[in-house]
Scaffold this active site. Sequence first.
Site, short mmCIF file in Angstrom:
data_model
loop_
_atom_site.label_atom_id
_atom_site.label_comp_id
_atom_site.label_asym_id
_atom_site.label_seq_id
_atom_site.Cartn_x
_atom_site.Cartn_y
_atom_site.Cartn_z
N GLU A 28 0.79 -1.17 -0.04
CA GLU A 28 -0.07 0.09 -0.11
C GLU A 28 0.94 1.21 -0.09
O GLU A 28 1.64 1.49 0.84
CB GLU A 28 -0.88 -0.09 1.31
CG GLU A 28 -1.98 1.01 1.35
CD GLU A 28 -2.95 0.49 2.39
OE1 GLU A 28 -2.56 1.05 3.58
OE2 GLU A 28 -3.98 -0.06 2.21
N GLN A 47 -2.30 17.43 -5.74
CA GLN A 47 -1.35 17.33 -7.18
C GLN A 47 -0.34 16.13 -6.66
O GLN A 47 0.39 16.25 -5.90
CB GLN A 47 -0.60 18.29 -7.37
CG GLN A 47 0.10 18.45 -8.72
CD GLN A 47 0.58 19.86 -9.06
OE1 GLN A 47 0.02 20.69 -8.90
NE2 GLN A 47 1.58 20.07 -9.75
N ASP A 48 -0.31 15.31 -8.09
CA ASP A 48 0.90 13.91 -8.18
C ASP A 48 1.63 14.44 -8.92
O ASP A 48 1.34 15.06 -10.42
CB ASP A 48 0.20 12.77 -8.38
CG ASP A 48 -0.27 12.20 -7.13
OD1 ASP A 48 -0.02 12.67 -6.14
OD2 ASP A 48 -0.72 10.87 -7.24
N HIS A 62 14.46 23.26 -4.16
CA HIS A 62 13.14 23.72 -4.58
C HIS A 62 12.05 24.06 -3.23
O HIS A 62 12.23 23.05 -2.38
CB HIS A 62 12.42 23.20 -5.58
CG HIS A 62 13.41 22.82 -6.80
ND1 HIS A 62 13.10 21.88 -7.70
CD2 HIS A 62 14.14 23.67 -7.42
CE1 HIS A 62 14.02 21.81 -8.70
NE2 HIS A 62 14.63 22.98 -8.35
N LYS A 72 5.38 17.93 0.79
CA LYS A 72 5.58 16.59 -0.39
C LYS A 72 5.78 15.53 0.38
O LYS A 72 6.73 15.24 1.20
CB LYS A 72 7.00 17.01 -1.18
CG LYS A 72 6.72 18.41 -1.99
CD LYS A 72 8.13 18.75 -2.72
CE LYS A 72 7.92 19.98 -3.44
NZ LYS A 72 9.38 20.45 -4.03
N TYR A 132 6.10 12.26 -6.39
CA TYR A 132 5.59 13.14 -5.13
C TYR A 132 4.25 13.81 -5.48
O TYR A 132 3.78 14.08 -6.39
CB TYR A 132 6.70 13.94 -5.02
CG TYR A 132 7.05 15.05 -5.89
CD1 TYR A 132 6.57 16.43 -5.82
CD2 TYR A 132 8.01 14.86 -6.96
CE1 TYR A 132 6.91 17.40 -6.54
CE2 TYR A 132 8.18 15.70 -8.02
CZ TYR A 132 7.67 17.05 -7.87
OH TYR A 132 8.02 18.11 -8.75
N GLU A 143 7.51 29.97 -6.53
CA GLU A 143 8.67 29.00 -6.23
C GLU A 143 10.03 29.74 -6.37
O GLU A 143 10.25 30.87 -6.72
CB GLU A 143 8.78 28.36 -7.63
CG GLU A 143 9.84 27.24 -7.85
CD GLU A 143 9.74 26.49 -9.15
OE1 GLU A 143 9.91 25.27 -8.98
OE2 GLU A 143 9.61 27.11 -10.10
N ASP A 169 18.27 25.97 -11.45
CA ASP A 169 18.75 25.62 -10.21
C ASP A 169 20.49 26.04 -10.41
O ASP A 169 20.91 26.41 -9.32
CB ASP A 169 19.07 23.74 -10.34
CG ASP A 169 17.71 23.31 -9.93
OD1 ASP A 169 16.63 24.06 -9.30
OD2 ASP A 169 17.39 22.09 -10.17
#
Length: 183
Positions: A28, A47-48, A62, A72, A132, A143, A169
């Site tokens: 699971e 959100q995935d 981030h 997350k 995630y 962001e 990045d």
Amino acid sequence: MIAERLAIPDVILFTPKSFGDDRGFFFESFNQQRFAELSQCSVQFVQDNHSKSQKNVLRGLHYQLAPKAQGKLVRVVQGEVFDVAVDIRKNSPSFGQWVGATLSAENKQQLWIPAGFAHGFLTLSDSAEFLYKTTDYYAPDYERSILWNDKDLNIQWPISELPSLSGKDQAGKSFKEADYFDH
């Protein structure tokens, strides 16, 4: 499922109970009731996300600022990564500290990174697929990015050469210049 609080106790490593035989395995991967019980957090995932990275790709560090801050729950379904969470909550006793864990398809572990943390990972295998769940939607105006190799953070990435980075990045701010959370 077993929950282990890391050196920064708000970051939790989850190890699922996996059932396997010669045909494969079953576990699971998420149960809202069990997650809330073990984490003592009441969150709703909205959100995935799914990414794939080649070896030596480093994504992060981030985060999103309030009111669009994201918690997350991260895991790897193919390959292996070194995953890092940095506490950027100004009033936290662990402000400026980091924790890391190796996540892989083999160990099936997941890391809970609450809002108020910067997050990043380094791909250790030839490639890795990373999933995630987030507690808020992606909001590019909120962001932010902190440099992966900031000297004040001194993250001990398991690298032997410079990682492959996105332009975003590469342009991350130093930890001292970053926007923090008022926690």
